[in-house]
Write an enzyme that holds these catalytic residues in place. Sequence first.
Site, PDB file in Angstrom:
ATOM      1  N   HIS A 277       0.848  -1.202   0.000  1.00  0.00           N
ATOM      2  CA  HIS A 277       0.000   0.000   0.000  1.00  0.00           C
ATOM      3  C   HIS A 277       0.880   1.248   0.000  1.00  0.00           C
ATOM      4  CE1 HIS A 277      -3.064  -2.715   2.133  1.00  0.00           C
ATOM      5  NE2 HIS A 277      -3.717  -2.269   1.090  1.00  0.00           N
TER       6      HIS A 277
ATOM      7  N   CYS B 107      -1.893   0.417   9.860  1.00  0.00           N
ATOM      8  CA  CYS B 107      -2.869  -0.593   9.425  1.00  0.00           C
ATOM      9  C   CYS B 107      -3.802  -1.041  10.524  1.00  0.00           C
ATOM     10  CB  CYS B 107      -2.161  -1.850   8.938  1.00  0.00           C
ATOM     11  SG  CYS B 107      -0.757  -1.564   7.920  1.00  0.00           S
TER      12      CYS B 107
END
Length: 252
Positions: A159, A246
């Site tokens: 990501h 996250c």
Amino acid sequence: MFALTHLPSPRMADCLRMHADGPPIDAARAVRQHAEYRRMLARAGAAVESLDANLEWPDAVFIEDTAIVLDEAAVLCSMGHPARRGEPAGVEPALRRIREIERIELPATIDGGDVLRIGRRLLVGLSGRTNAAGVEALAAIVRRHGYAVEAVHVPGALHLKSACTALPDGRLLANPAWLGDGVPREFEIVPVPADEPHAANVALVGDTVCAAAGHPRTAEAIRALGFRLETTDLSEFANADGCTTCLSLLFA
Ligand code: CIR
């Protein structure tokens, strides 16, 4: 500041991993590390809440990917990997209590880990999880709230935020080797040392920088810039390609 987290799934050992040959995931240790992670956020000043709605989903602990929480709305993601598409529905009731809900639908895909907010700008990673339609769909939703969306290619990481996050003064802590062209030039980059490639992911709780332990040179650099730093061991989550941001949805 509020932090919404999700407890690790008892099935976490079955979660998605880029390197399936890595060390096995110890779900019990992940539970202990998660408790310490919540304590770190609380030390930094966050009011922390933990959900348990998605325990049957192995990757549930990585709650950041399920939604994008802005001051004006919570956008439920159309997650990029089919094995995670059930997670946003489990998080929705908690978000509905705090924000108006918007949603992005297939064939657009987007993971929250690809969305980096800096003031009224959203840098959005074009990654293996977020496609151009996902960037467009987010832009269409947030434009009316006054946010500018800019796409950034992410050739080297899961990501965008695995490769790049913001420091409290708006500079970007980044691993340039994992980023492609597209980071707007006006952002000043603080590069992480090449031998600490995973160190560019930090979560901001107010002006406190929260980070995974084990990146001593980056920690020293962050402190030398004058920022308060809190760290904790997140090795079980790193084994599953997860990092500091996250594990929570942070919002005012
Ligand atoms: C996944 O592959 O989706 C999880 N095992 C890790 C997600 C990490 N999330 C993030 O970087 N925002």
